[in-house]
Motif scaffolding. Structure first.
Motif, PDB file in Angstrom:
ATOM      1  N   ARG A  46      36.054  -4.190  57.062  1.00 51.98           N
ATOM      2  CA  ARG A  46      34.903  -3.486  56.520  1.00 51.98           C
ATOM      3  C   ARG A  46      34.875  -2.627  55.716  1.00 51.98           C
ATOM      4  O   ARG A  46      34.352  -2.368  54.364  1.00 51.98           O
ATOM      5  CB  ARG A  46      33.717  -3.077  57.755  1.00 51.98           C
ATOM      6  CG  ARG A  46      32.337  -2.622  57.350  1.00 51.98           C
ATOM      7  CD  ARG A  46      31.389  -3.943  57.033  1.00 51.98           C
ATOM      8  NE  ARG A  46      31.414  -4.223  55.719  1.00 51.98           N
ATOM      9  CZ  ARG A  46      31.355  -5.490  55.182  1.00 51.98           C
ATOM     10  NH1 ARG A  46      31.022  -6.563  56.022  1.00 51.98           N
ATOM     11  NH2 ARG A  46      31.154  -5.680  53.632  1.00 51.98           N
ATOM     12  N   ALA A  47      35.688  -1.486  55.944  1.00 52.15           N
ATOM     13  CA  ALA A  47      35.741  -0.354  54.994  1.00 52.15           C
ATOM     14  C   ALA A  47      36.332  -0.832  53.969  1.00 52.15           C
ATOM     15  O   ALA A  47      35.974  -0.203  52.749  1.00 52.15           O
ATOM     16  CB  ALA A  47      36.731   0.807  55.675  1.00 52.15           C
ATOM     17  N   HIS A  52      35.446  -1.677  47.793  1.00 47.67           N
ATOM     18  CA  HIS A  52      35.431  -2.644  46.768  1.00 47.67           C
ATOM     19  C   HIS A  52      34.186  -3.103  46.089  1.00 47.67           C
ATOM     20  O   HIS A  52      34.089  -4.009  45.472  1.00 47.67           O
ATOM     21  CB  HIS A  52      36.611  -3.630  46.852  1.00 47.67           C
ATOM     22  CG  HIS A  52      38.092  -2.896  47.023  1.00 47.67           C
ATOM     23  ND1 HIS A  52      38.547  -2.310  48.239  1.00 47.67           N
ATOM     24  CD2 HIS A  52      38.914  -2.950  46.073  1.00 47.67           C
ATOM     25  CE1 HIS A  52      39.599  -1.797  47.753  1.00 47.67           C
ATOM     26  NE2 HIS A  52      39.951  -2.177  46.639  1.00 47.67           N
ATOM     27  N   GLY A  53      33.071  -2.775  46.706  1.00 48.93           N
ATOM     28  CA  GLY A  53      31.787  -3.235  46.445  1.00 48.93           C
ATOM     29  C   GLY A  53      31.386  -4.450  47.111  1.00 48.93           C
ATOM     30  O   GLY A  53      30.383  -5.293  46.585  1.00 48.93           O
ATOM     31  N   LEU A  54      32.433  -5.121  47.876  1.00 50.30           N
ATOM     32  CA  LEU A  54      31.953  -6.341  48.478  1.00 50.30           C
ATOM     33  C   LEU A  54      31.023  -6.135  49.700  1.00 50.30           C
ATOM     34  O   LEU A  54      31.684  -6.826  50.860  1.00 50.30           O
ATOM     35  CB  LEU A  54      33.453  -7.153  48.962  1.00 50.30           C
ATOM     36  CG  LEU A  54      34.074  -7.336  47.712  1.00 50.30           C
ATOM     37  CD1 LEU A  54      35.504  -8.050  47.981  1.00 50.30           C
ATOM     38  CD2 LEU A  54      33.302  -8.078  46.307  1.00 50.30           C
ATOM     39  N   HIS A  55      30.006  -5.357  49.772  1.00 53.13           N
ATOM     40  CA  HIS A  55      28.995  -5.339  51.065  1.00 53.13           C
ATOM     41  C   HIS A  55      28.709  -6.683  51.276  1.00 53.13           C
ATOM     42  O   HIS A  55      28.181  -6.713  52.556  1.00 53.13           O
ATOM     43  CB  HIS A  55      27.878  -4.466  50.620  1.00 53.13           C
ATOM     44  CG  HIS A  55      28.404  -3.181  49.897  1.00 53.13           C
ATOM     45  ND1 HIS A  55      29.124  -2.174  50.479  1.00 53.13           N
ATOM     46  CD2 HIS A  55      28.435  -2.943  48.672  1.00 53.13           C
ATOM     47  CE1 HIS A  55      29.390  -1.136  49.697  1.00 53.13           C
ATOM     48  NE2 HIS A  55      28.754  -1.311  48.518  1.00 53.13           N
ATOM     49  N   GLN A 104      40.901 -11.454  46.024  1.00 56.64           N
ATOM     50  CA  GLN A 104      41.110 -12.506  44.998  1.00 56.64           C
ATOM     51  C   GLN A 104      40.016 -13.106  44.364  1.00 56.64           C
ATOM     52  O   GLN A 104      39.857 -13.671  43.370  1.00 56.64           O
ATOM     53  CB  GLN A 104      42.239 -13.340  45.443  1.00 56.64           C
ATOM     54  CG  GLN A 104      43.457 -12.639  46.071  1.00 56.64           C
ATOM     55  CD  GLN A 104      44.392 -13.528  46.767  1.00 56.64           C
ATOM     56  OE1 GLN A 104      44.107 -14.378  47.569  1.00 56.64           O
ATOM     57  NE2 GLN A 104      45.800 -13.573  46.382  1.00 56.64           N
ATOM     58  N   ASP A 105      39.265 -13.665  45.474  1.00 56.22           N
ATOM     59  CA  ASP A 105      37.959 -14.563  45.370  1.00 56.22           C
ATOM     60  C   ASP A 105      36.946 -13.662  44.207  1.00 56.22           C
ATOM     61  O   ASP A 105      36.242 -14.248  43.327  1.00 56.22           O
ATOM     62  CB  ASP A 105      37.245 -14.625  46.423  1.00 56.22           C
ATOM     63  CG  ASP A 105      36.178 -15.658  46.390  1.00 56.22           C
ATOM     64  OD1 ASP A 105      36.281 -16.519  45.180  1.00 56.22           O
ATOM     65  OD2 ASP A 105      35.446 -15.682  47.040  1.00 56.22           O
ATOM     66  N   ALA A 106      36.853 -12.239  44.701  1.00 52.21           N
ATOM     67  CA  ALA A 106      35.808 -11.642  43.846  1.00 52.21           C
ATOM     68  C   ALA A 106      36.205 -11.471  42.383  1.00 52.21           C
ATOM     69  O   ALA A 106      35.454 -11.432  41.388  1.00 52.21           O
ATOM     70  CB  ALA A 106      35.691 -10.329  44.439  1.00 52.21           C
ATOM     71  N   LYS A 107      37.578 -11.268  42.122  1.00 50.22           N
ATOM     72  CA  LYS A 107      38.203 -11.156  40.982  1.00 50.22           C
ATOM     73  C   LYS A 107      38.608 -12.329  40.301  1.00 50.22           C
ATOM     74  O   LYS A 107      39.272 -12.355  39.093  1.00 50.22           O
ATOM     75  CB  LYS A 107      39.488 -10.182  41.098  1.00 50.22           C
ATOM     76  CG  LYS A 107      39.232  -8.757  41.570  1.00 50.22           C
ATOM     77  CD  LYS A 107      40.276  -7.936  41.780  1.00 50.22           C
ATOM     78  CE  LYS A 107      40.095  -6.503  42.419  1.00 50.22           C
ATOM     79  NZ  LYS A 107      39.318  -5.810  41.370  1.00 50.22           N
TER      80      LYS A 107
END
Length: 226
Positions: A46-47, A52-55, A104-107
């Motif tokens: 979670r942290a 990395h902004g993936l709330h 990886q998915d987010a980027k």
């Protein structure tokens, strides 16, 4: 030729068993060692996601042992129940690794996208390839055998593409664990060992598939010569 590839398959199978044994032993060892900060796998996952902004990416427990995975469709990091609640070094390593896939998915990591595109063909190939090859053997139909080999090769290609995805996720995990001071130097060594053992299982899976393909090809060549 067939006997040589058969021996190769046996050798790879034995090596795979050794790697699986090493993974289980390594994971069990570092699962017993609590990290100095007393954080659980769920807390660290979670942290890292929040940092990395993936709330929007959820962290959920899933039954079983070493069933940890990232679901790109649901945007969920699923940690096996022991890793979800455990404050061990192994739990943090696995949690950070799965979050690595979320990053990886987010980027838009290219190899992750390629793997997702190959998944349908890989599933079909692994499920039907061996059976079609066997049907070709039974009916002495080299055409069917060839189709079976190509279908199974799709599964091997998926495993090949999986390697950079998994190694990159582990590298991201180790860098983040160190940068965010979740583990001290001794604990980092344990996390690195756990992730290395896990990565080798993917290498072994690919080696098994390649050995099987070589065996299939040798059988087909023998059938053509008869």
């Amino acid at each position: 030729m067939v006997s040589a590839t058969y021996l190769l398959m046996i050798a790879v199978f034995i090596a795979t068993l050794f790697i699986q044994f090493w993974l289980q032993r390594t994971y069990a060892r570092y699962s017993r060692e609590a990290n100095s900060r007393g954080l659980t796998g769920a807390q660290v996952a979670r942290a890292i996601l929040d940092a990395h902004g993936l709330h929007h990416v959820r962290v959920e427990p899933v039954p079983g042992a070493l069933t940890d995975h990232y679901d790109p469709m649901q945007k969920v990091v699923r940690l096996s129940e022991p890793n979800f609640a455990s404050p061990s070094s192994a739990a943090l390593a696995v949690a950070a690794h799965e979050v690595g896939h979320a990053l990886q998915d987010a980027k838009g990591y290219a190899w992750l996208r390629v793997r997702a595109q190959l998944l349908p063909a890989a599933n079909i190939g692994s499920m039907f390839g061996p059976w079609i090859f066997l049907a070709g053997m039974l009916f002495s139909a080299t055409g069917l055998m060839n189709i079976g080999i190509w279908l199974f090769a799709a599964a091997a290609l998926f495993q090949f593409v999986t390697l950079p995805v998994e190694f990159d996720a582990s590298n991201r995990a180790l860098a983040i664990l160190k940068r965010m001071n979740f583990l001290d130097n001794r604990e980092m060594d344990g996390a690195r060992t756990v992730l290395t053992a896990a990565a080798l299982t993917y290498v072994a899976a690919l080696a098994n598939s390649l050995a099987t393909i070589l065996h299939y090809v040798a059988i087909m060549q023998t059938a053509r010569e008869e």
